[in-house]
Design a protein around this motif. Structure first.
Motif, short mmCIF file in Angstrom:
data_model
loop_
_atom_site.label_atom_id
_atom_site.label_comp_id
_atom_site.label_asym_id
_atom_site.label_seq_id
_atom_site.Cartn_x
_atom_site.Cartn_y
_atom_site.Cartn_z
N ARG A 8 -2.18 -5.54 -13.75
CA ARG A 8 -2.69 -6.88 -13.50
C ARG A 8 -2.76 -7.70 -14.79
N THR A 11 0.73 -8.69 -15.80
CA THR A 11 1.21 -9.75 -14.91
C THR A 11 0.63 -11.08 -15.31
N ARG A 263 4.75 -12.97 -9.07
CA ARG A 263 3.59 -12.52 -9.84
C ARG A 263 2.30 -13.18 -9.35
N TYR A 266 1.19 -11.40 -6.31
CA TYR A 266 0.60 -10.12 -6.66
C TYR A 266 -0.83 -10.29 -7.16
N LEU A 267 -1.08 -11.30 -8.00
CA LEU A 267 -2.41 -11.51 -8.53
C LEU A 267 -3.39 -11.92 -7.44
N SER A 272 -4.63 -5.67 -5.69
CA SER A 272 -4.16 -5.56 -7.07
C SER A 272 -5.30 -5.48 -8.08
N VAL A 273 -6.52 -5.76 -7.64
CA VAL A 273 -7.65 -5.72 -8.56
C VAL A 273 -7.86 -4.32 -9.14
N GLU A 275 -5.51 -2.05 -9.68
CA GLU A 275 -4.31 -1.48 -10.31
C GLU A 275 -4.33 -1.74 -11.81
#
Length: 275
Positions: A8, A11, A263, A266-267, A272-273, A275
């Protein structure tokens, strides 16, 4: 250090770098517009080198400054058209899912109609109808790129309508407009933002394509489509740099926008928090 350096974080750093690069190109192109139009017949048709990184054209214009100015213009048009398309998609997608079956049928029919026509053809027709030029290109791209995002937002709103807090708000007599603004729009923001960014590469490519075919921006503007169109007649004479560097730069900007959208998606994904 390794504990905090996760996917994260990398990214997020990529997002910052990509935004800085695109903002730098946009700002530089604005300042280089006048220099991009300067002609000097003492330096015509020079191959790429130390003095001129992208070479010069048949009028002695610096192809590097023309390319940067053209990319800046394309990015600005992409930002404007993507914003208009995304706003239209948000309004129509929300309206289709909240205003009843009749509105849903009409808007869904419009979505299917616009999606059934090839984008490039629709952009050309709208651009011609609006008089071509800047206004024609903006209108053509804006009015042809909203259906896909509108369909996604409509599906999200239909799912939200079954949420308990939405049902409670409706039973308490809250109007549909207030329910949409207060309860639905915050949940739609991730899809809206991702769709907005992913519209940029499509908008930029279609603007360049329509301009290349002669139905977009005028030849006086240093647009990438204009540069590529003018360079076609000189490729057979061995002046490959006139089309290679502007075309490659356009592709890189489009790819950067596409990666930026991926991206951001993904955020905004809650998973994703961790990862």
């Amino acid at each position: 250090m390794e504990r905090h350096w996760n996917r994260r974080t990398s990214t997020l750093l990529f997002l910052v770098l990509a935004v800085l690069i695109l903002a730098g190109i946009t700002a530089a192109g604005i300042f280089l517009e006048e220099e991009a139009a300067v002609t000097d017949f003492s330096r015509t048709n020079l191959a790429p080198g130390g003095a001129f990184w992208f070479g010069t054209d048949w009028m002695g214009r610096d192809m590097f400054t023309r390319t940067i100015a053209g990319l800046s213009l394309s990015i600005r048009i992409g930002l404007l058209t993507a914003a208009v398309s995304a706003a239209a998609a948000l309004a129509l997608g929300t309206a289709a899912a909240t205003l009843g079956r009749r509105a849903d049928s009409v808007i869904s029919w419009c979505i299917d109609l616009v999606m059934g026509i090839p984008h490039i053809l629709l952009v050309m027709l709208i651009s011609i109808a609006c008089g071509r030029g800047f206004v024609g290109v903006v209108a053509g791209v804006s009015l042809s790129h909203w259906p896909s995002l509108a369909r996604v937002i409509r599906g999200e709103v239909l799912q939200l309508k079954g949420a308990p807090y939405i049902l409670v708000a409706e039973k308490l007599g809250v109007s549909k407009l207030k329910v949409a603004c207060r309860h639905m729009l915050p949940h739609l923001f991730p899809q809206f933002l991702t769709g907005l960014i992913l519209l940029f590469p499509h908008a930029i490519l279609h603007e360049a394509s329509v301009t290349f075919l002669g139905f977009g921006l005028s030849s006086e503007q240093p647009a990438i489509g204009v540069i590529l169109s003018e360079s076609m007649q000189y490729l057979t004479t061995g002046r490959w740099w006139l089309a290679l560097f502007p075309g490659l730069s356009l592709v890189l900007v489009v790819v950067l926008f596409a990666l930026l959208g991926e991206r951001v998606r993904y955020l905004l994904d809650p998973a994703s928090v961790h990862e």
